[in-house]
Design an enzyme around this catalytic site. Structure first.
Site, PDB file in Angstrom:
ATOM      1  CG  ASP A  57     -12.197 -16.099 -12.815  1.00 54.76           C
ATOM      2  OD1 ASP A  57     -11.503 -16.586 -11.896  1.00 54.76           O
ATOM      3  OD2 ASP A  57     -13.400 -15.860 -12.707  1.00 54.76           O
TER       4      ASP A  57
ATOM      5  CG  ASP B  74      -1.449   1.592  -3.803  1.00 50.16           C
ATOM      6  OD1 ASP B  74      -0.263   1.404  -4.127  1.00 50.16           O
ATOM      7  OD2 ASP B  74      -1.790   2.233  -2.790  1.00 50.16           O
TER       8      ASP B  74
ATOM      9  CG  ASP C  97      -1.653   1.272   1.466  1.00 52.57           C
ATOM     10  OD1 ASP C  97      -1.844   2.019   0.491  1.00 52.57           O
ATOM     11  OD2 ASP C  97      -2.045   1.529   2.623  1.00 52.57           O
TER      12      ASP C  97
ATOM     13  CG  HIS D 251      -6.709 -15.552  -6.200  1.00 55.88           C
ATOM     14  ND1 HIS D 251      -6.193 -16.184  -7.312  1.00 55.88           N
ATOM     15  CD2 HIS D 251      -8.021 -15.335  -6.476  1.00 55.88           C
ATOM     16  CE1 HIS D 251      -7.149 -16.343  -8.211  1.00 55.88           C
ATOM     17  NE2 HIS D 251      -8.276 -15.833  -7.727  1.00 55.88           N
ATOM     18  CG  ASP D 252      -9.838 -18.460  -5.756  1.00 53.33           C
ATOM     19  OD1 ASP D 252     -10.203 -17.447  -5.124  1.00 53.33           O
ATOM     20  OD2 ASP D 252     -10.028 -18.598  -6.978  1.00 53.33           O
TER      21      ASP D 252
ATOM     22  CD  GLU E 199     -10.126 -20.421 -11.535  1.00 54.81           C
ATOM     23  OE1 GLU E 199      -9.975 -20.563 -10.310  1.00 54.81           O
ATOM     24  OE2 GLU E 199     -10.840 -19.523 -12.039  1.00 54.81           O
TER      25      GLU E 199
ATOM     26  CG  ASP F  33      -7.387 -12.804 -13.123  1.00 58.02           C
ATOM     27  OD1 ASP F  33      -8.037 -13.685 -13.704  1.00 58.02           O
ATOM     28  OD2 ASP F  33      -6.847 -12.968 -12.012  1.00 58.02           O
TER      29      ASP F  33
END
Length: 549
Positions: free
Chosen positions: A197, A27, A19, A325-326, A252, A96
């Site tokens: 995705d 960011d 950040d 991330h999942d 994915e 993505d």
């Protein structure tokens, strides 16, 4: 020869990386401030989770404008600076691509909802109900019905994820053209590829039939995964967009077997370069991912990975990963974060970076970041909270639910990156959007980089080894000791060069039962995460890589 075959990918979840403003949210300028770090680690490709404009119902996977940057992350000028900074360091950027669904705040959906006669109505799945019930009994990935009622038009729309993520109707040619045009504009801007995705969900059975008992919510995956026009759509995307750029694509794909995988990534198929197959991500699942099995089989793990490597050999290309991330933190799930955190993180890395296929490293994996155990009030993930509340209503016991969340919740991977031992791990000067893992004083980049025998230098060495030894990219793969429950062992060879990889994936010493021709080969040890070694046994989580010519 392709750059994406020889590359090493580093995945960044932007909200949690760095950040720059002190507002508690990572960011683009934060990422820019860490580009030298990525270069020093040695990675050559960055995959960026969504940074597009979004109401943020599902952390950016609900996109309201595919060609604008989310204000929290910065501006398009910041994005351009990030792209330039990566390219100056010889690092490619993969974006993505989320085109199974968009946000209900996207102009397409707003127009579709407000005007039933609009051409955008057919960009989505609007259907009449059946006896005042949804059109079918499909359950959403995020719990509850996959249909949302819209009183004004007295119809339902399909959302396989959140109700704020309406599914896009790929049967509509105008929609597909709009998507392809958007992709071309990103490529023309200079991005190097897309991670796509849930891409094998874009083709649905056009009849949208119910499954089993229509009065009960059921998983309808057989009707919306690997659908009838899946390959037609992927070939069209390739023809219209992908073939015109020197790009990389990875899809994915859930519930895909090797035969279906070969159709998606076969060299002559003109669809995708590689996919994330999720078979090994279900090794510890029971009936659902929340039904966590305490023990999992290393033999089964090897069988899955070997099946994919051998199944695609010579025709397609694999991707190698332990997490994203999942998924939960790799060292907590597949390693031993308590007793052998450093050694098991090193062992897992040795496998990823020496198997055939492109390796993926998720941020924090290179320092052995771990799962967290928060109270339910501290979690932010929509899937986790929906499941928890749904199970509570069914009478489940909260302690049991929390055990599952601590093991499998998606926020395990999304806690802020641990840069140093200062407040909030150096991620932000404000209050982080998601609580930092309390173990950051011990586990952080600054400390990891100062540990000569630690995880970070090990990753650095493995990445360098892969770059210097093309046998690890293009060489033949021969598994060894396939029935051994502890050891993952294999040979990579190309021309006269051979590399032997021996990894103990357990907490106990492991006996090595190697063929005589391997034992008698004059190997030179390249990497070893212990000070000692023999050809007869491996210490707990020991990883040894040897080379000969």
């Amino acid at each position: 020869m392709s750059w994406w075959k020889e590359g090493v990918v580093y995945q960044i979840y932007p909200r949690s990386f760095a950040d720059s403003t002190g507002n508690g949210v990572g960011d683009l300028k934060g990422i820019i401030s860490k580009l030298d770090y990525l270069q020093e680690l040695g990675v050559t490709i960055v995959w960026l989770n969504p940074v597009y404009a979004s109401p943020n119902d599902d952390n950016g996977y609900d996109i309201s404008d595919y060609e604008s940057i989310m204000a929290e992350f910065g501006t398009m000028e910041d994005f351009d600076a990030l792209l330039a900074g990566l390219h100056q360091r010889g690092i490619k950027l993969i974006m993505d691509l989320v085109v199974n669904h968009c946000s209900d705040e996207h102009p397409w959906f707003i127009e579709s909802k407000d005007n039933p006669d609009s051409p955008y109505r057919d960009y989505f799945f609007w259907r009449d109900g059946v006896n005042h019930q949804p059109p079918n009994n499909w359950v959403s990935v995020f719990s509850g019905s996959a249909w949302q009622y819209h009183p004004e038009s007295e119809q339902y729309y399909l959302h396989l994820f959140s109700k704020k993520q309406p599914d896009l109707n790929w049967e509509n040619e105008a929609l597909r053209k709009d998507i392809y045009a958007m992709m071309r504009r990103w490529f023309d801007k200079g991005v190097d590829g897309f991670r796509m995705d849930v891409i094998n969900m874009i083709s649905k059975n056009p009849e949208l039939p119910s499954v089993g008992d229509p009065s009960q919510l059921e998983w309808g995956g057989q009707h919306f995964m690997n659908g009838p026009r899946q390959h037609e759509f992927m070939r069209e995307m390739h023809e219209q967009v992908l073939q015109h750029y020197n790009c990389m694509t990875v899809g994915e794909c859930f519930d895909v077997d090797v035969e279906e995988g070969k159709k998606l990534v076969g060299a002559d198929r003109k669809e995708l370069h590689m996919i994330f197959q999720m078979e090994h991500m279900a090794l510890d699942h029971g009936d659902t991912k929340w039904d966590v099995q305490p023990t999992w089989s290393r033999v089964a793990l090897k069988q899955i990975l070997n099946r994919w490597i051998q199944g695609l050999d010579g025709d397609g290309w694999n991707s190698q990963f332990w997490m994203n991330h999942d998924q939960p933190r790799a060292v907590s799930r597949f390693g031993n974060e308590q007793k052998f955190r450093i050694e098991s993180a090193q062992a897992l890395a040795a496998v990823t970076l020496t198997l055939p296929g492109t390796p993926y490293i998720y941020m924090g994996e290179e320092i052995g970041m771990t799962n967290v155990q928060y109270s339910i009030e501290e979690y932010k993930d929509l899937e986790t909270l929906n499941w928890y509340n749904e199970q509570l209503q069914k009478g489940a016991e909260p302690k049991s639910l929390m055990r599952s969340i601590h093991l499998m919740g998606r926020d395990n991977a999304r806690t802020p990156m641990q840069w140093n031992d200062q407040e909030h791990a150096g991620f932000t000067t404000g209050n982080p959007w998601l609580k930092v893992n309390p173990n950051y004083p011990e586990i952080n980049v600054a400390r990891a980089q100062q540990q000569p025998q630690g995880i970070w230098p090990w990753y650095q060495s493995l990445i360098a080894l892969r770059k210097e030894n093309k046998v690890l990219v293009y060489g033949r793969y021969t598994p060894i000791m396939e029935s051994c429950e502890q050891v993952f062992a294999f040979l990579r060879d190309q021309n006269e060069t051979k590399i032997l990889v021996l990894v103990n994936l357990s907490d106990e010493k492991a006996v090595l039962d190697l063929p005589n021709h391997i034992v008698n080969t004059p190997w030179q040890v390249t990497l070893n995460n212990y000070d000692s070694m023999t050809m007869s046994e491996l210490l707990p989580w020991q990883a040894i890589i040897m080379r000969t010519e």
